[in-house]
Write an enzyme that holds these catalytic residues in place. Sequence first.
Site, PDB file in Angstrom:
ATOM      1  N   CYS A 125      -5.423  13.029  12.952  1.00 53.42           N
ATOM      2  CA  CYS A 125      -5.750  11.636  12.700  1.00 53.42           C
ATOM      3  C   CYS A 125      -5.541  10.890  14.006  1.00 53.42           C
ATOM      4  CB  CYS A 125      -4.935  11.077  11.545  1.00 53.42           C
ATOM      5  SG  CYS A 125      -3.574  10.052  11.996  1.00 53.42           S
TER       6      CYS A 125
ATOM      7  N   ASP B  73       4.274  20.325   7.517  1.00 55.55           N
ATOM      8  CA  ASP B  73       5.143  21.504   7.416  1.00 55.55           C
ATOM      9  C   ASP B  73       6.422  21.225   6.624  1.00 55.55           C
ATOM     10  OD1 ASP B  73       5.506  19.855   9.794  1.00 55.55           O
ATOM     11  OD2 ASP B  73       7.164  21.184  10.294  1.00 55.55           O
TER      12      ASP B  73
ATOM     13  N   ARG C  16      -8.590  -0.668   4.701  1.00 55.84           N
ATOM     14  CA  ARG C  16      -7.711   0.353   4.115  1.00 55.84           C
ATOM     15  C   ARG C  16      -6.350  -0.258   3.781  1.00 55.84           C
ATOM     16  NH1 ARG C  16      -6.525   4.949   7.750  1.00 55.84           N
ATOM     17  NH2 ARG C  16      -5.233   5.324   5.931  1.00 55.84           N
TER      18      ARG C  16
ATOM     19  N   LYS D  20       0.837  -1.216   0.000  1.00 57.74           N
ATOM     20  CA  LYS D  20       0.000   0.000   0.000  1.00 57.74           C
ATOM     21  C   LYS D  20       0.864   1.255   0.000  1.00 57.74           C
ATOM     22  CE  LYS D  20      -1.827   1.538   4.033  1.00 57.74           C
ATOM     23  NZ  LYS D  20      -1.531   2.967   4.287  1.00 57.74           N
ATOM     24  N   ASN D  21       1.863   1.295   0.888  1.00 67.00           N
ATOM     25  CA  ASN D  21       2.633   2.530   1.048  1.00 67.00           C
ATOM     26  C   ASN D  21       3.629   2.777  -0.085  1.00 67.00           C
ATOM     27  OD1 ASN D  21       1.220   3.083   3.319  1.00 67.00           O
ATOM     28  ND2 ASN D  21       2.898   2.718   4.765  1.00 67.00           N
TER      29      ASN D  21
ATOM     30  N   ASP E  95       4.820   0.912  12.140  1.00 70.46           N
ATOM     31  CA  ASP E  95       3.646   0.193  11.636  1.00 70.46           C
ATOM     32  C   ASP E  95       3.603  -1.273  12.088  1.00 70.46           C
ATOM     33  OD1 ASP E  95       2.730   2.468  10.432  1.00 70.46           O
ATOM     34  OD2 ASP E  95       3.267   1.900   8.387  1.00 70.46           O
TER      35      ASP E  95
ATOM     36  N   ARG F 161       0.398  14.762  13.047  1.00 66.25           N
ATOM     37  CA  ARG F 161       0.908  14.530  11.697  1.00 66.25           C
ATOM     38  C   ARG F 161       0.830  15.734  10.758  1.00 66.25           C
ATOM     39  NH1 ARG F 161      -1.087   8.601   9.946  1.00 66.25           N
ATOM     40  NH2 ARG F 161       0.925   8.461   8.955  1.00 66.25           N
TER      41      ARG F 161
END
Length: 420
Positions: free
Chosen positions: A116, A124, A400, A22-23, A308, A121
Site C-alpha cells: 500500500c 505476519d 475513504r 472509521k477505525n 494518522d 504493512r
Amino acid sequence: MDKLLIEGGRRLAGEIAISGAKNAALPILCACLLTREPLVLDNVPALHDIGTMLKLLAQMGVKVEREGERVTLCAADLGEPVAPYELVKTMRASVLVLGPLVARCGEAKVSLPGGCAIGARPVDQHIKGLQAMGAEVNVDHGYVLAKSPRLKGARLFTDMVTVTGTENLMMAACLADGETVIENAAREPEVVDLAQCLISMGAQISGAGTDVIRIRGVASLHGAQHRIMPDRIETGTYLCAAAVTGGDVRLTGTSAGYLDSVVDKLMDAGCDITSEKSPSFEAIHIKAPSRLKAVSIRTAPYPAFPTDMQAQFMAINAVAEGTAIIRETIFENRFMHAVELQRLGADIRIDGNTAVVQGVARLQGATVMATDLRASASLIIAGLVAEGETIVDRIYHLDRGYEKIEQKFAALGANVRRAK
Ligand code: UD1
C-alpha cells in the site's frame, strides 16, 4: 476523477459535528461474524471504506440493513468464509474478518492485503497469533488459509504494537477454548471501543486500553447494540484546519480525551483549546492565534502522537513560525505529502524517517495530488492558507475516511468545492 478546489485565505469559524470513527467501525462491523444474532450499530459513518466492508460481509452471507447512521448486521447463516483479493486490495482492514471467521467457522480464506502507498504493512503478527492459538495457517497463491476446529486460548506476544492485529486476535479469542492473554497489545481507543462492543455481546475481556488484554473464551456470543466512538483523527484534522487559519471553531460529539497528544501540541503551537462535557454532550472549542509556532512531533503507538495526524501537522508547520522536526516511527514511507506541500511553496527536507520543516510566511495555491487518506487531508489544510486556488486531485482517498468533507468545511466558512 473528482478533485477538490480550495480558495485559500478564509478564517474558519463556526461549529460542526464529528462523525463516528472509521477505525472503530471497521473492526466492530466484523464482530457481527462472531454471533448468529443481530448486532445493531449506531453512529456508523457514511464512508467508502465502510461500504467496502459491508459489501465484503454481505458477500459472506451477512444480512445488512443500513438506515442513516444505523447499521444492523445479522450473520445467522454464513456462506463461504472467503475474503477475495478484489475487495481486500482496496482496503487493508478487510483482514479483520480473519480472526472472527476462524473462530466462528473453523476456517477462513482471506486474501493478503498486498502493498500500500504508505509501506509494506505485512500481517505476519495476525498469522503468528492464530498459529499460537492452534490454527493451521498456510499462505497459498496470495491467500491466507487458516483452519482450526476450535481455537485454544494462548499467551500471545506481538513483535510490535499492531492495532488491527490486536483487534483480530481479540475477536478470535472470544470464542476460543480457555484464556488468551495478548501482551504488547495496542492501547488505541478504537481497540477499547471494540472490546466494549464485544463485552456487550457477552465476551469476557479485561485490560483493553492497557498493553495486556485478557480474554476468557465463551461458547457463543449474542446480539447487542453499540454506539461507535467519535473519530479522533477527523477531530484532529478539523482542529488543525481551524488552527492554521487562525480560526475559532467548535467540534461537537467528540472528546479531547481521545487525543491528548494532539491537543497538547496544538496548545504548544499557541492555540487555546477547551473541552465541554456534560452527561449527554461533549465538545471541543479551539481558538487559534494569527500565526502558529512550529511544533516538533514524533509518531508512536497510542497514547503517543498518532501517525494518522503526522501529515496534517506537517501542513500546519509549513506556515508556522520556526522550524519543526517530524519523526515518523510507524510507517516507513509516509512522507509522500511532503513533495506535494513543496509544490505549494513549503520548505521541507526529508532524511529517512525525519522531516525538517522550516515555516514560510505564505504558501501559493497549485495543483497537487493526494497519495493517501491523511496526505489528502494535509493538502486541504495547506490549501486553506495558500494564496489563490489549490486543486487537490485524486480525492477518492478522502472519501475513504472523511464524511461530508465539503459540507463540513462549508459550514465553517471555507471555500472548498468538489469538481469532476
Ligand atoms: C491501524 C489504522 C491506521 C493507523 C495504524 C497505526 C485501522 C483500520 N487502521 O492500521 O489508520 O495508521 O493502525 O496507528 O485501524 N506490522 C507488521 N506486521 C503485522 C502488523 C503490523 O509488521 O502483522 C507493522 C506495520 O507494517 C506497521 C506497524 O506494524 O509498521 C503498525 O501497524 P498496525 O498498527 O498493524 O497498523 P494497522 O492496524 O494496519
